[in-house]
Motif scaffolding. Structure first.
Motif: not given
Lengths: 206, 206
Positions: B70-72, B128-130, B135-137
């Motif tokens: 969901e976060r992705v 997402f930026d950091a 999830e961000a990776r």
């Protein structure tokens, strides 16, 4: 697509997933009835699929806080893939919509069979189609609200040129109400405003 | 857009959400470097945003089974909204990419300020930026893999005509590897195959 068979370094399932994703990208070439806000061209079903997902993310906290949003977002990401096979049929054409429903179900079997673990996503699609869960009802309500928002923001040009009547919008709004009353309130406010500014001139010639 | 102010029947927050969603739809008019598989026109960032979400759904079970999907999916739905303000800068133009990064961060503040509960989505964008979470990776790795898949399925036309070198792709593949080795294996297999079929002719003139 044949080239994927030559991708020997990765396994068969990985190749089939990439092949499916390449196939799915053809949704960018399925045109819809509604146009971009500036009227320049029809929206396509890939753009729609993204925008309904964003609508769900933005509207769920106030309109359906209890839904499993991951499930909703999966539904909305795959709900229109069958249109690669059968095309998009506008909601305003009721008889064509009814006629295409079975074709879409057959297409869903074919589309998700392309994927090694396609059964799970096929079940997501069937859930969206059957409207038996709160996730499916919310997702479908968003799917109905989004084009109303676009038509209205675009100035109602297409409603006027296609002779859409207010009663057709009210029926969609009623359907949204059965699925998610909070979203129906938004739809009805938009439709009322559209009627006030004269988006349904055909109503005067009934 | 002004018309939204006249939507008196719903509350201020609801109007602002609709206004944000109408604004966000402008992502359909942000063109990217990569073209549709048939080469007919550039992909736009709305289509890309949908397709990377679908890629995440299809690839997560094998490549990143532990991520919060969901976060992705939230990240991928909003990650390119800043391009409405600053446009899309191709990954291959490293200096322009570096120059635009701060502009994108400022644009994110502006974009998500348009939304009543925008802070939550702004935090998703910042995550997402950091690249500090799995999830961000994973989301960023999918975001890098997707255009490689499209370029390759499209026959590498654009790589050839723009004189892209294999080393540029290998650097992207290395970046993907740092984020998600399972997806890097797919990227590397594609790049190897593209090199074999001659997609990087400039390499012979170094």
């Amino acid at each position: 697509m044949e080239r994927l068979d030559g991708l020997g370094a990765v396994g068969q399932h990985a190749r089939e997933r990439l092949r499916f994703l390449a196939y799915a990208h053809e949704l960018t070439s399925v045109g819809r009835f509604v146009r971009l806000v500036d009227g320049s061209r029809p929206e396509n079903s890939a753009e729609h699929s993204w925008h309904v997902g964003l609508c769900a993310i933005v509207l769920a906290p106030s309109a359906a806080p209890a839904v499993n949003l991951e499930r909703v977002l999966k539904m909305l990401a795959v709900h229109d893939l069958v249109e690669i096979e059968v095309g998009d049929v506008p909601i305003y054409d009721k008889s064509a919509r009814a006629a295409v429903a079975e074709l879409e179900r057959a297409a869903a079997t074919e589309v998700f069979n392309r994927l090694p673990e396609g059964r799970q996503l096929h079940e997501v699609w069937i859930e969206f189609d059957a409207l038996d869960t709160q996730e499916a009802r919310f997702a479908r309500a968003v799917d109905r609200l989004q084009p109303i928002l676009l038509h209205w923001i675009g100035g109602g040009r297409l409603w006027r040129s296609a002779g859409i009547r207010r009663q057709q919008l009210d029926e969609i709004s009623q359907f949204i109400h059965e699925l998610c009353p909070e979203l129906a309130a938004l739809a009805q406010a938009i439709i009322n405003d559209a009627a006030d500014r004269g988006d349904f001139p055909e109503d005067h010639f009934q």
